[in-house]
Design a protein around this motif. Structure first.
Motif, PDB file in Angstrom:
ATOM      1  N   THR A  48       0.868  -1.098   0.053  1.00  0.00           N
ATOM      2  CA  THR A  48      -0.118   0.075   0.203  1.00  0.00           C
ATOM      3  C   THR A  48       0.987   1.319  -0.047  1.00  0.00           C
ATOM      4  O   THR A  48       1.963   1.313   0.227  1.00  0.00           O
ATOM      5  N   LEU A  49       0.240   2.285  -0.328  1.00  0.00           N
ATOM      6  CA  LEU A  49       0.949   3.708  -0.403  1.00  0.00           C
ATOM      7  C   LEU A  49       1.405   4.018   0.903  1.00  0.00           C
ATOM      8  O   LEU A  49       2.475   4.609   1.059  1.00  0.00           O
ATOM      9  N   GLU A  50       0.891   3.632   1.922  1.00  0.00           N
ATOM     10  CA  GLU A  50       1.042   4.120   3.370  1.00  0.00           C
ATOM     11  C   GLU A  50       2.469   3.273   3.752  1.00  0.00           C
ATOM     12  O   GLU A  50       3.013   3.374   4.993  1.00  0.00           O
ATOM     13  N   LYS A  82       2.373  -0.280   4.329  1.00  0.00           N
ATOM     14  CA  LYS A  82       1.799  -1.450   4.969  1.00  0.00           C
ATOM     15  C   LYS A  82       1.725  -2.466   3.740  1.00  0.00           C
ATOM     16  O   LYS A  82       1.529  -2.263   2.580  1.00  0.00           O
ATOM     17  N   SER A 134      -6.882  -5.973  -0.169  1.00  0.00           N
ATOM     18  CA  SER A 134      -5.714  -5.364   0.012  1.00  0.00           C
ATOM     19  C   SER A 134      -6.411  -4.004   0.770  1.00  0.00           C
ATOM     20  O   SER A 134      -6.050  -3.480   1.773  1.00  0.00           O
ATOM     21  N   ALA A 159      -6.033  -2.886   4.898  1.00  0.00           N
ATOM     22  CA  ALA A 159      -5.029  -1.936   5.300  1.00  0.00           C
ATOM     23  C   ALA A 159      -5.638  -0.693   5.153  1.00  0.00           C
ATOM     24  O   ALA A 159      -5.036   0.486   5.468  1.00  0.00           O
ATOM     25  N   HIS A 160      -7.069  -0.318   5.067  1.00  0.00           N
ATOM     26  CA  HIS A 160      -7.492   1.130   4.632  1.00  0.00           C
ATOM     27  C   HIS A 160      -8.587   1.357   5.670  1.00  0.00           C
ATOM     28  O   HIS A 160      -9.342   0.447   6.012  1.00  0.00           O
ATOM     29  N   ALA A 209      -5.975   6.960  -1.527  1.00  0.00           N
ATOM     30  CA  ALA A 209      -4.552   6.738  -1.489  1.00  0.00           C
ATOM     31  C   ALA A 209      -4.027   7.033  -0.147  1.00  0.00           C
ATOM     32  O   ALA A 209      -2.801   6.784   0.255  1.00  0.00           O
TER      33      ALA A 209
END
Lengths: 252, 252
Positions: A84-86, A88, B162, B166-167, B247
DNA sequence: CGCTGCCTTGATCTTCTTCAAAACGTGTGG
DNA sequence: CCACACGTTTTGAAGAAGATCAAGGCAGCG
């Protein structure tokens, strides 16, 4: 009270580039896609594949790389990851010998959407996607097999979506562990042992949670006698009870 | 301040069993799998399909039913749902005309793993899985197309995994909306309108959250001018900004 | 109108993440 | 063989995120 032995995992050691021609033929013939092909054809197909060995944690390809090849795991275990962009990471799957990864069809997309990484010493065969397409065109039975495994993977992935959407961390871990055990496990006195060095972090990235939460749940399951777990391994002791937890039927 | 019109959705009305032979041929020829087949073959294939119409919310098949057929959406929208044992529902996908559902291969499993439900008035064509397998065997190009769409669905599903792993809820909603809009949407003065009556509950079941949380996020996006939304519909006004939220780049 | 759902909003409460520190195992080098 | 050092795991406590509960508002419909 629970005895934590040092790693009960089998030491798997795959020398880089070790696969001999015979071994390759053997591996390819094991792969479900090639069942039922004439021996001569198999040999010809074999010639189209390139082999390569990988160290543990070595990356096979990165997200965003041009998607030109299809891979077959020959030996060892391969991990598929979404970044992921963060920062993770999410683990999508662990693959065992015979499983496909890379790019399947003549896709519109031409970049890999995930990263493939060797989890253990590993060996993978690969073929250009055009050539693979040629094979599928020639051998209908192969195409059907590919459809079957892809459809199965899709169903698994959708089941995971369902788990992540609607279940607690405890339930998700109770879902992940038997799945891994069934796929990568081996029967042992302790229970069904997952043949893969798995840290808490690895499990967390599979279950969509944090290493700490995994640790708590694993400890709980161990105390309840559902699993046996050590530093980098887990074995399933009571599959039915885990099933119950996963379904929300079980205790706490 | 934001004008909430009454539903701006097109009224789609599909009469049950309305599909004429011509229409069916047209639909089948639109379906990507049959591109490039001789016209005569197409007619023969057409004969193997059974058609059926469905009312909104009518179930096409239930989880656990024996998995004997493969379906193609002919008209309307179809929703794929996972039911959990606790009674929560998870929406896996909305399908539009031309998309496949049901059982793909000669699978080991013989029960559907999900429930298929008409979201609008809908018409679906179906074929027995053995017969479908026969077609795939005969027409290699068809098998390749099936591999392509299945692989694409798999990637989408993994992307969803995903997201869920993670979000945040905010990010997940910002992920779901453009995806639906791109797939099912139509360009309008207000923005790209999702052509589907979607309640907060529907969105919640897609994003793996509660209707209340969806409501809060939708209100927030509306206040920020990212979307336009009413009672059972949503339109995307600022796709880039949503992309940024998704994002984690964007404002809170 | 008044009814029925759907949607919104607020308040509370649970769950899980995060941060931090201590314990443990493992492998290393004396 | 022992002691140390590193990374992993465990555990605790604080905090955030989101679920749930509950009440009120709004739209469409009889």
């Amino acid at each position: 009270m629970p005895i934590r032995r040092s790693t009960p995992l089998d030491d798997e050691w795959v020398e880089s580039h070790m696969c001999s021609v015979d071994l390759r033929l053997h591996i390819l013939s094991q792969v479900p896609f090639f069942c039922g092909l004439p021996q001569g054809d198999l040999a010809k197909i074999n010639g189209q594949f390139i082999e390569r060995g990988y160290e543990p944690h070595q990356t096979i390809y990165y997200t965003g790389d041009p998607a030109r090849r299809l891979y077959v795991v020959a030996d060892g275990r391969v991990k598929l990851i979404h970044h992921t962009l963060e920062g993770k990471d999410v683990t999508l799957d662990f693959l065992q010998p015979g499983e496909l990864f890379g790019t399947l069809g003549l896709e519109t997309e031409d970049a890999y959407r995930e990263t493939a990484q060797a989890q253990t010493h590993a060996c993978a065969l690969s073929i250009g996607r055009q050539e693979f397409r040629g094979l599928l065109n020639r051998y209908a039975s192969m195409a059907l097999k590919v459809i079957d495994v892809t459809a199965e993977r899709l169903r698994d992935s959708q089941e995971m979506v369902s788990q992540l959407s609607a279940h607690s961390v405890e339930q998700r871990v109770a879902f992940i562990l038997p799945r891994l055990a069934e796929k990568l496990g081996e029967e042992r006195p302790i229970g069904r042992l997952i043949q893969l060095p798995l840290s808490r972090r690895d499990l967390a990235e599979m279950a969509g949670t944090s290493p700490e939460s995994v640790s708590r749940v694993v400890s709980q399951f161990r105390d309840q006698g559902l699993i046996e777990a050590g530093r980098r391994w887990v074995a399933i002791r009571d599959a039915e009870a885990l099933q119950a937890v996963k379904a929300g039927t079980g205790p706490s």
